[in-house]
Design a protein around this motif. Structure first.
Motif, PDB file in Angstrom:
ATOM      1  N   UNK A 171       0.845  -1.195   0.000  1.00 63.46           N
ATOM      2  CA  UNK A 171       0.000   0.000   0.000  1.00 63.46           C
ATOM      3  C   UNK A 171       0.874   1.236   0.000  1.00 63.46           C
ATOM      4  N   UNK A 172       0.503   2.237  -0.813  1.00 59.67           N
ATOM      5  CA  UNK A 172       1.176   3.536  -0.732  1.00 59.67           C
ATOM      6  C   UNK A 172       0.730   4.199   0.565  1.00 59.67           C
ATOM      7  N   UNK A 173       1.682   4.424   1.481  1.00 57.33           N
ATOM      8  CA  UNK A 173       1.332   4.957   2.797  1.00 57.33           C
ATOM      9  C   UNK A 173       1.059   6.455   2.769  1.00 57.33           C
ATOM     10  N   UNK A 174       1.295   7.095   1.616  1.00 59.93           N
ATOM     11  CA  UNK A 174       1.039   8.540   1.524  1.00 59.93           C
ATOM     12  C   UNK A 174      -0.402   8.830   1.128  1.00 59.93           C
ATOM     13  N   UNK A 175      -0.864   8.177   0.059  1.00 61.54           N
ATOM     14  CA  UNK A 175      -2.250   8.424  -0.367  1.00 61.54           C
ATOM     15  C   UNK A 175      -3.209   7.376   0.193  1.00 61.54           C
TER      16      UNK A 175
END
Length: 371
Positions: A26-30
């Protein structure tokens, strides 16, 4: 961040952004973008995700169903506008990466644009074609010719079944078909496709437009590979003439701005900073690729024409001037000045342009120091 598939809502399958396989990262930013592996996450980040990470959040968050029908329609319309903006951003980024030779990175940008096009226009729209073309050209650059052929076949079929397809779109399609045949060393077929590219581009923009010059450039490359240097360099010269005229207009616009005192130089710097790049990212990258390639080929020749070299150097001076690179503009200005001095009969037009550019670059340098 690793995902636990058992934690997903029932019936929800998370798929990789790039390959559509089951996602475990998972992209932890978006927190709305998923990947099958860290490798695909990195590839997407370098290609496009860094630019659009936060922009994806409102687009991948379900729209609220509360409010009136008018409110819901307004939210839907706003989302469509944002999706169209994302299409343009992803395409521009992909095209820029192609001109820079970053074929691997161009693929995520093209795939992202393709997804948004499907969401907005559907699976059979002519709007799909530019994304297919970027994917096709990137595949050609990576020597994956079968994959390139698949993408370009999709694009060609979409164009064929769209009676009102624009000349611009046909031009881009034929250019990519030409590149594919050139990669296969089928030079006759490549030149045939590129001739169609030039024809349709000329219909859309005219024969002396930078959009059309790309077709001349690719044809010149083929003639050069065939050792037909006279024809190749004749076309290269035409490309230089077109870019020289185009950049001359931009320089003229820039230098016609009124000269101001040092008290308001800060305001000028603010305006320049706020202004979007005159060329645009993709066009700037194209200019760099084309002009530097022609310069390199010319400098490899045992005998050089001083007048032609002077024009190439001046064209690069103007390009660097437009993108505010004082150092490189000054380097090529000195080369242009040296070449101009070697022209036997002299060239008053080039000499005058050298003088004007020298003053403009000096003023730009003073402004940057003052800031």
């Amino acid at each position: 961040m690793a995902l636990n598939p058992l934690a997903n809502p029932k019936g929800v399958k998370l798929l990789c952004e790039l390959c559509q396989k089951p996602a475990f990262e998972l992209c932890t930013r978006c927190r709305v973008t998923y990947y099958c592996s860290a490798e695909h996450q990195k590839a997407d980040w370098l290609g496009i995700h860094e630019k659009i990470c936060q922009l994806l959040i409102p687009l991948r968050t379900p729209l609220p169903i509360i409010g009136s029908e008018e409110d819901r329609q307004h939210r839907h319309n706003q989302r469509v506008i944002r999706q169209k903006q994302m299409i343009e951003l992803c395409r521009t980024t992909g095209q820029k990466l192609l001109f820079e030779g970053k074929y691997e990175s161009a693929i995520p940008a093209a795939l992202a644009s393709l997804k948004f096009v499907i969401q907005v226009y559907g699976l059979s729209s002519i709007e799909l074609v530019p994304s297919y073309l970027i994917l096709g050209e990137a595949s050609i650059g990576l020597k994956k010719l079968f994959q390139a052929s698949e993408y370009l076949s999709q694009a060609q079929w979409t164009v064929i079944k769209t009676p009102d397809c624009s000349d611009e779109m046909k031009s881009k399609l034929y250019r990519n078909l030409g590149l594919l045949e050139a990669a296969k060393k089928n030079y006759f077929q490549a030149l045939s496709h590129l001739s169609n590219d030039v024809y349709y581009s000329s219909c859309a923009y005219g024969t002396e437009d930078i959009q059309t010059s790309g077709g001349y450039f690719q044809m010149a490359n083929i003639f050069y590979q065939q050792n037909r240097l006279d024809v190749g360099f004749s076309l290269y010269n035409k490309v230089i003439d077109i870019w020289n005229d185009y950049l001359s207009q931009l320089v003229e616009q820039r230098t016609q701005e009124p000269v101001v005192t040092t008290e308001i130089i800060g305001q000028i710097n603010s305006d320049v900073t706020d202004d979007v790049d005159v060329l645009g990212e993709a066009r700037e990258a194209e200019a760099m690729q084309v002009l530097k390639a022609i310069l390199e080929l010319r400098e490899q020749q045992p005998v050089q024409n001083a007048s032609i070299m002077c024009k190439i150097y001046l064209t690069l001076v103007m390009l660097y001037f437009i993108i505010n690179d004082v150092k490189q503009a000054d380097i090529f200005l000195n080369k242009a000045r040296s070449s101009c001095e070697n022209i036997v009969s002299g060239d008053s037009v080039m000499a005058r342009k050298i003088t004007l550019l020298s003053k403009a670059i000096s003023q730009m340098d003073i402004t940057s120091i003052a800031s």
